[in-house]
Design a protein around this motif. Structure first.
Motif, short mmCIF file in Angstrom:
data_model
loop_
_atom_site.label_atom_id
_atom_site.label_comp_id
_atom_site.label_asym_id
_atom_site.label_seq_id
_atom_site.Cartn_x
_atom_site.Cartn_y
_atom_site.Cartn_z
N GLY A 20 26.90 25.09 34.59
CA GLY A 20 27.70 23.88 34.57
C GLY A 20 28.01 23.44 33.16
N TRP A 21 28.82 22.38 33.07
CA TRP A 21 29.18 21.82 31.78
C TRP A 21 28.09 20.89 31.27
CZ3 TRP A 21 32.98 23.92 29.19
CH2 TRP A 21 34.03 24.54 29.87
N ASN A 22 28.01 20.77 29.94
CA ASN A 22 27.03 19.86 29.34
C ASN A 22 27.38 18.40 29.56
OD1 ASN A 22 29.29 20.22 27.39
ND2 ASN A 22 28.09 18.80 26.14
N ALA A 23 28.66 18.11 29.78
CA ALA A 23 29.09 16.72 29.94
C ALA A 23 30.33 16.70 30.80
CB ALA A 23 29.37 16.08 28.58
N CYS A 24 30.56 15.57 31.47
CA CYS A 24 31.68 15.46 32.39
C CYS A 24 32.02 13.99 32.56
CB CYS A 24 31.35 16.14 33.72
SG CYS A 24 29.82 15.54 34.47
N ARG B 93 15.30 31.87 32.01
CA ARG B 93 15.91 31.40 30.77
C ARG B 93 17.13 30.54 31.08
NH1 ARG B 93 15.57 36.97 29.62
NH2 ARG B 93 13.83 37.47 28.25
N ILE B 94 17.45 29.65 30.14
CA ILE B 94 18.68 28.86 30.23
C ILE B 94 19.44 29.05 28.93
CG2 ILE B 94 19.67 26.56 30.51
CD1 ILE B 94 17.07 25.74 31.94
N HIS B 95 20.70 29.45 29.04
CA HIS B 95 21.53 29.72 27.86
C HIS B 95 22.56 28.61 27.68
CE1 HIS B 95 20.05 33.59 29.41
NE2 HIS B 95 20.04 33.98 28.17
N VAL B 96 22.83 28.26 26.44
CA VAL B 96 23.83 27.26 26.12
C VAL B 96 24.91 27.94 25.28
CG1 VAL B 96 24.30 25.02 25.07
CG2 VAL B 96 22.07 25.45 26.14
N TYR C 78 30.07 22.66 26.04
CA TYR C 78 29.06 23.69 26.22
C TYR C 78 28.89 24.05 27.69
CZ TYR C 78 27.80 22.16 21.51
OH TYR C 78 27.84 21.80 20.18
N LEU C 79 28.71 25.34 27.94
CA LEU C 79 28.31 25.81 29.25
C LEU C 79 26.80 26.00 29.25
CD1 LEU C 79 31.09 28.48 29.86
CD2 LEU C 79 30.89 26.25 30.99
N VAL C 80 26.14 25.45 30.26
CA VAL C 80 24.70 25.55 30.38
C VAL C 80 24.42 26.49 31.55
CG1 VAL C 80 22.55 24.27 30.69
CG2 VAL C 80 24.48 23.20 29.50
N VAL C 81 23.84 27.67 31.23
CA VAL C 81 23.85 28.80 32.17
C VAL C 81 22.42 29.24 32.47
CG1 VAL C 81 24.83 31.07 32.61
CG2 VAL C 81 26.00 29.51 31.03
N PRO C 82 21.93 28.98 33.67
CA PRO C 82 20.56 29.40 34.01
C PRO C 82 20.49 30.84 34.48
CG PRO C 82 21.46 28.10 35.80
CD PRO C 82 22.53 28.15 34.72
N GLY C 83 19.38 31.49 34.17
CA GLY C 83 19.07 32.82 34.69
C GLY C 83 18.04 32.68 35.79
N LEU C 84 18.44 32.93 37.02
CA LEU C 84 17.56 32.69 38.16
C LEU C 84 16.34 33.59 38.15
CD1 LEU C 84 17.04 31.19 40.80
CD2 LEU C 84 18.53 32.82 41.96
N ILE D 192 26.80 31.82 21.79
CA ILE D 192 25.48 31.36 22.23
C ILE D 192 24.87 30.52 21.12
CG2 ILE D 192 23.18 32.08 22.96
CD1 ILE D 192 24.59 34.74 23.89
N VAL D 193 24.56 29.26 21.43
CA VAL D 193 24.01 28.36 20.42
C VAL D 193 22.54 28.04 20.66
CG1 VAL D 193 26.25 27.34 19.89
CG2 VAL D 193 24.82 26.30 21.65
N LYS D 194 22.06 28.31 21.86
CA LYS D 194 20.65 28.03 22.14
C LYS D 194 20.22 28.81 23.38
CE LYS D 194 17.35 24.20 22.92
NZ LYS D 194 16.55 24.37 21.69
#
Length: 465
Positions: A73-77, A104-107, A94-100, A119-121
């Motif tokens: 999802g998006w970081n803000a809306c 891990r969670i990627h930003v 930012y896209l906040v992307v979880p790895g099921l 990738i910033v975080k």
């Protein structure tokens, strides 16, 4: 003096969001089932006036393997415009992307180069476990006070309970577990809210041990997967009520509340009934101070020759619809229901949410039918409409075909393939013949979920009608 202005993709009301400019890019999470290559975010051109329309025009590999990207999802809306929002000037950047599978969670930052998100975080599983007590992050939603991430598992090898972690809007650090008092809730999956009503709603799938090897027939027939909705006091973070849909209704997954903040109802999708293999959609609502739920859509299984079915369902002689995603248009008029097993996407007019009327259907893929895309009539397709995303104006519906690695393998054992499609949703409901990224376009990965540039029907929540 410079003025701080809200992000132009934020809208105070769904009415204004419907009039937003159309999207030109879509971001799709794609994963490698073998976990030998990195998962990736693919960028798809969705501008019909572009010469590269319907093509993958950007790509970002993640730094590790074995993540199995899921519902990002998006970081803000638009919730940032709510009166109680402490972050009114954040950007949808930012896209906040979880790895099921990896936890891990990627930003990823899409602002500087939208075609190559950077990738910033990376939030490692140890931080999620230590600070929130969770693992297996699944779904991301942007709230007015932070980022919310549902998780299916507990920390340090504990199978559960699952729940919700909160991330800081700016640093993306894990703040902690959201729940102050979870009551009887143990299983987790999706979550959404009625912001102006101080209501959180959560659904149930299963713990990691129940889902990571696919559908467990013993658990399914034993009616042990999730079959309830949970209602919470959003401000106090306390569980207040459970509504059991009946244990024959296994796997209560996607939640879609009304976008109109003055209405307190929403839709929940149920994957399968163990009594007849049908799928269903339910409406939750509040009456006399209590939440209730009512089944409003039933989609029956389709009879089939057992020899044409994968082993997991061959004994039943039928194809279950397997409703694995639903999506509600921003104007709350149309509900889209994906039947991943039968290869059908249904559209319902839900202007009266208690009396849906079917208003369109398309077929593509399916366990038995393998319906081709109109652009390639000679190419049978595996998988089916799975994740569904709807443009803010409700005119375009995007679907991808892969559900979850172990389920893909069980229900499409000869290979699920890789494809995405777009359906034009106007007076007619038809597949766009020009839009068909598939096969090598996704570089051997399986596309799972799509987010639209500037927001979409399941990204934002609003505080004004």
């Amino acid at each position: 003096m410079a003025l701080w202005r809200p992000d132009p993709t934020f809208y105070p009301s769904p009415r204004e969001a419907v009039d937003a400019p159309p999207e030109t890019l879509a971001y799709t999470a794609a994963f490698d089932r073998s976990a030998q290559r990195p998962d990736a975010i693919a960028v798809v051109d969705v501008d019909p006036d572009s010469t590269s329309y319907g093509s993958v025009v950007g790509w970002t590999d993640l730094p590790n393997t074995g993540d199995e990207l899921h519902h990002f999802g998006w970081n803000a809306c638009s919730s940032a415009l709510c009166p109680n929002a402490p972050h009114p000037h954040v950007e949808r950047r930012y896209l906040v992307v979880p790895g099921l599978r990896s936890s891990r969670i990627h930003v990823l930052d899409v602002k500087d180069d939208p075609l190559k998100p950077s990738i910033v975080k990376v939030i490692e599983p140890e931080e999620l476990a230590e600070r929130a007590g969770y693992s297996r992050p699944h779904t991301v939603h942007c709230g007015p006070d932070g980022l919310y991430v549902s998780a299916l598992g507990g920390a340090n090898g504990q199978d559960g309970p699952g729940g919700i972690a909160v991330l800081d809007h700016d640093s993306f650090e894990v703040v902690g577990a959201w729940e102050a008092d979870r009551g009887p809730q143990h299983l987790a999956y999706d979550f959404w809210w009625h912001l102006t009503q101080d209501v959180m709603v959560t659904s149930e799938w299963g713990t990691p041990s129940m889902i990571e090897d696919g559908v467990n027939a013993e658990l399914l027939l034993g009616r042990e997967y999730g079959h309830a909705l949970h209602f919470w006091d959003l401000r106090k973070r306390r569980h207040v009520q459970t509504v059991d849909l009946g244990d024959e209704h296994q796997m209560v997954l996607e939640l879609r509340p009304a976008h109109d903040p003055t209405r307190t109802y929403g839709f929940a999708g149920v994957v399968v009934s163990v009594e007849d293999l049908s799928a269903s959609v339910w409406v939750w609502y509040r009456e006399d101070g209590e939440f209730k739920a009512r089944k409003v859509i039933t989609i029956p299984a389709e009879p089939a020759d057992s020899s044409a079915l994968p082993p997991v369902i061959a004994p039943f002689g039928a194809v279950p619809p397997l409703v694995t995603d639903i999506d509600l248009s921003v104007d709350d008029r149309h509900l889209y229901v994906s039947c991943w097993g039968t290869g059908e996407l249904k559209r319902y007019d839900v202007s009266d949410p208690f009396n849906p009327v079917e208003a369109g259907s398309v077929r593509i893929g399916g366990i038995v039918r393998r319906t081709p895309h109109p652009a390639a009539p000679g190419l049978p397709l595996a998988g089916g409409p799975q994740m569904v995303e709807v443009s803010r104006d409700g005119r375009r519906v995007y679907v991808t075909n892969s559900l979850y690695g172990p389920w893909d393998d069980q229900f499409y054992p000869d290979g699920v393939g890789a494809w995405a499609a777009k359906i034009d949703s106007g007076d007619d409901f038809t597949i766009d013949e020009r839009f068909f990224p598939h096969g090598d376009d996704f570089r051997g990965l399986r596309p799972h979920q799509t987010r639209l540039q500037g927001g979409d029907a399941s990204s934002d929540s609003y505080c004004y009608p």
